[in-house]
Design a protein around this motif. Sequence first.
Motif, short mmCIF file in Angstrom:
data_model
loop_
_atom_site.label_atom_id
_atom_site.label_comp_id
_atom_site.label_asym_id
_atom_site.label_seq_id
_atom_site.Cartn_x
_atom_site.Cartn_y
_atom_site.Cartn_z
N SER A 115 -60.44 -23.37 19.29
CA SER A 115 -59.12 -23.22 18.68
C SER A 115 -58.27 -24.46 18.87
O SER A 115 -57.60 -24.92 17.94
N GLU A 142 -59.04 -18.44 12.49
CA GLU A 142 -58.49 -17.53 11.48
C GLU A 142 -57.89 -16.32 12.19
O GLU A 142 -58.58 -15.63 12.93
N ARG A 143 -56.59 -16.08 11.96
CA ARG A 143 -55.89 -15.01 12.66
C ARG A 143 -54.92 -14.29 11.73
O ARG A 143 -54.51 -14.82 10.70
N GLU A 195 -50.84 -14.89 8.16
CA GLU A 195 -52.29 -15.00 8.14
C GLU A 195 -52.67 -16.45 7.93
O GLU A 195 -51.99 -17.18 7.21
N GLY A 196 -53.75 -16.85 8.55
CA GLY A 196 -54.23 -18.21 8.36
C GLY A 196 -54.97 -18.71 9.58
O GLY A 196 -55.25 -17.98 10.52
N LYS A 197 -55.26 -19.99 9.55
CA LYS A 197 -55.97 -20.64 10.64
C LYS A 197 -54.95 -21.41 11.47
O LYS A 197 -54.34 -22.36 10.98
N GLU A 255 -50.79 -22.86 8.18
CA GLU A 255 -51.59 -23.82 7.42
C GLU A 255 -50.74 -24.73 6.54
O GLU A 255 -51.19 -25.77 6.09
N GLU A 307 -57.90 -11.75 15.57
CA GLU A 307 -58.78 -12.76 14.99
C GLU A 307 -59.48 -12.13 13.80
O GLU A 307 -59.92 -10.98 13.83
N LYS A 308 -59.59 -12.90 12.72
CA LYS A 308 -60.29 -12.39 11.53
C LYS A 308 -61.78 -12.43 11.73
O LYS A 308 -62.31 -13.26 12.39
#
Length: 132
Positions: free
Chosen positions: A71, A78-79, A95-97, A113, A131-132
């Motif tokens: 990370s 991705e979370r 949402e995003g990284k 992002e 976490e996705k």
Amino acid sequence: MLIGWLGIITGIIVLIIGVGFGILNIKDGEKRVGTICIVIGILLSISISIGSGYWLYGTESGKRAQKDWISETSGGIERVVTVYDINGQVIQTYEGKFDIETNEQNYILFEDENGERHTIYYTTGTIIVDEK
């Protein structure tokens, strides 16, 4: 994760030193001492490397350390971050990284992002990070 890699590198250094001293002693005619140095160097390096590798890949704290390292160095994971108010109602979802920083002052900090920085204080609400 850094601890695991440092252990593996230390094992390699111990191997090089042990074999080096062994070779020097063999060249000086001390074959028995040289052989002992080589064997001890090999055994110590194997022990250190296996122990560090086991910690890194075989324990849950090692797995968490790997995830933290990934990370930190790759721009995040991705979370989905969901912010709730005190009554459990969703205020905002992100949402995003991204990589998340938190501390004991009751906030989390992350950049999405789009490069926008978010500092969320949760003194009266709840934040769930999945976490996705």
